[in-house]
Design an enzyme around this catalytic site. Structure first.
Site, PDB file in Angstrom:
ATOM      1  N   SER A  81       0.801  -1.237   0.000  1.00  0.00           N
ATOM      2  CA  SER A  81       0.000   0.000   0.000  1.00  0.00           C
ATOM      3  C   SER A  81       0.834   1.289   0.000  1.00  0.00           C
ATOM      4  CB  SER A  81      -0.926  -0.010   1.225  1.00  0.00           C
ATOM      5  OG  SER A  81      -1.617   1.220   1.309  1.00  0.00           O
TER       6      SER A  81
HETATM    7  C1  5PA Z   1      -4.050   4.312  -5.648  1.00  0.00           C
HETATM    8  C2  5PA Z   1      -4.744   3.682  -4.499  1.00  0.00           C
HETATM    9  P1  5PA Z   1      -8.152   5.818  -5.177  1.00  0.00           P
HETATM   10  O1  5PA Z   1      -7.938   4.842  -4.075  1.00  0.00           O
HETATM   11  O2  5PA Z   1      -8.404   7.191  -4.723  1.00  0.00           O
HETATM   12  O3  5PA Z   1      -9.168   5.308  -6.143  1.00  0.00           O
HETATM   13  O4  5PA Z   1      -6.781   5.911  -5.969  1.00  0.00           O
HETATM   14  C3  5PA Z   1      -6.303   4.826  -6.706  1.00  0.00           C
HETATM   15  C4  5PA Z   1      -4.807   4.833  -6.709  1.00  0.00           C
HETATM   16  N1  5PA Z   1      -2.832   5.458  -7.846  1.00  0.00           N
HETATM   17  C5  5PA Z   1      -4.171   5.401  -7.794  1.00  0.00           C
HETATM   18  C6  5PA Z   1      -2.051   4.997  -6.872  1.00  0.00           C
HETATM   19  C7  5PA Z   1      -0.588   5.082  -7.000  1.00  0.00           C
HETATM   20  C8  5PA Z   1      -2.634   4.408  -5.724  1.00  0.00           C
HETATM   21  O5  5PA Z   1      -1.845   3.954  -4.743  1.00  0.00           O
HETATM   22  N2  5PA Z   1      -3.983   3.002  -3.573  1.00  0.00           N
HETATM   23  C9  5PA Z   1      -4.498   2.295  -2.448  1.00  0.00           C
HETATM   24  C10 5PA Z   1      -3.327   2.017  -1.494  1.00  0.00           C
HETATM   25  O6  5PA Z   1      -3.545   1.318  -0.480  1.00  0.00           O
HETATM   26  O7  5PA Z   1      -2.224   2.502  -1.759  1.00  0.00           O
HETATM   27  C11 5PA Z   1      -5.761   2.582  -1.901  1.00  0.00           C
HETATM   28  C12 5PA Z   1      -5.546   1.350  -2.585  1.00  0.00           C
END
Ligand code: 5PA
Length: 334
Positions: A81
């Site tokens: 994450s």
């Molecule tokens: C993540 C999400 P949203 O969760 O706002 O839809 O964004 C998607 C997103 N780009 C887009 C990157 C690099 C992201 O890390 N990541 C999560 C995580 O735990 O990092 C929520 C799932």
């Protein structure tokens, strides 16, 4: 118009973690290749830790936590994450304790964001189960018994308070459009927990903008994403105290699936997309979110959903440590 939105947001406590507008850059080589006018918003450069979209949500989430007297932040996500690492580091910077409950096997290799978590001495509990929420609740109760006050942030910071960060980002994009003298037809980004999608869509709607926000589902991180995004839009509008005219069908019609089988799966196309964008424009995408989103953008251009000549803004939401978390998989395609 953006002023109206900023005024509406002014009453919510926010901690300044970014301190500047992230750049919008024109991408000449990819524009030519795709036959569109392509720009990128560098939300991978949001100024703290590894940057990324989570920092915008954290400005409001941590602002809320501090204003209510919380002393600890607990959040969750997969072992890789981005959100969890950035949350923990931002919390520490603000003098809060942070604890991560991550979904992963006990012997998960210490790489990528997990390596960064360990390097920074962040407390991590690994849970090998579908839902990490019961463990977060348990930990919060234990802390309460010790006189602590723990603020729980859901996956990806996708709460109404976190979503305010991307409502504000829509106003920022609008201001930059005015300065650049362009009006984007489309704003395209990776959708996981849906907070970015909800915030941008609501923000542009409240500004009566014609810009269409397109989310690329990177493999079904959450089931029923259109409904979740729609609900989040409703709850966030309620929090702000304003009305919108969006529907769940509108969200579904602006969400396209490019997961390549499932969330987290890395394929040849994903790696080739990272290589293309790196070689053409010097911008590094990640294999879990942004490369899939960019592949989706290219495919929507090829199949005519995004018409030739359109002005398109790709929001780079960060995530580079994913390359190093999944280095073995990445190496298979080199
Ligand atoms: C993540 C999400 P949203 O969760 O706002 O839809 O964004 C998607 C997103 N780009 C887009 C990157 C690099 C992201 O890390 N990541 C999560 C995580 O735990 O990092 C929520 C799932």
């Amino acid at each position: 118009m953006s002023l109206k939105l900023k005024t509406l947001l002014a009453r919510f406590p926010r901690v300044e973690l970014i301190g500047f507008q992230t750049p919008i850059q024109y991408l000449p080589n990819l524009s030519q290749r795709l036959g569109i006018e392509l720009y990128v918003k560098r939300d991978d450069l949001t100024g703290i830790a590894i940057g990324g979209n989570k920092v915008r949500k954290l400005e409001y989430l941590l602002g809320d936590a501090l204003s209510k007297g919380y002393d600890t932040v607990i959040t969750t996500g997969a072992v890789h994450s981005n959100h969890a690492f950035v949350t923990a580091l931002a919390a520490k910077k603000l003098g809060l304790n942070a604890l991560l409950v991550l979904r992963g096997k006990k012997d998960a290799p210490v790489k990528g964001n997990y390596l960064l978590d360990k390097l920074m001495g962040i407390e991590v509990i690994l849970v090998d189960a579908k839902s990490t929420y019961p463990v977060m609740e348990e930990v919060a109760e234990e802390l309460k018994a010790k006189g602590k006050k723990a603020y729980i942030i859901p996956v990806g910071g996708a709460s109404p308070v976190g979503t305010l960060g991307y409502v504000r980002a829509a106003a920022e994009i609008w201001e930059q459009e005015t300065a650049l003298g362009v009006e984007f037809d489309y704003v395209v980004h990776a959708a996981g927990s849906g907070g970015t999608f909800a915030g941008l869509t609501l923000g542009f709607n409240l500004m009566d903008s014609k810009t269409e926000v397109i989310g690329i589902d990177v493999g079904g991180l959450l089931k029923g994403l259109p409904e979740k995004v729609f609900n989040l839009i409703g709850e966030t509008a309620g929090l702000i105290g304003c009305v919108h005219n969006l529907t769940e069908n509108h969200i579904a019609a602006h969400l396209f699936e490019y997961g390549f089988g499932e969330y987290g799966r890395i394929t040849k196309e994903v790696i080739e997309t990272i290589r293309l964008v790196g070689a053409e424009e010097g911008i590094i995408l990640d294999p879990i979110y942004t490369a899939k989103a960019f592949y989706g953008l290219m495919d929507l251009t090829r199949n005519g959903k995004i018409a030739p000549g359109s002005k398109v803004l790709f929001v780079h939401t960060g995530g580079m440590p994913g390359i190093f978390q999944y280095d073995e998989k990445v190496r298979e395609f080199i």
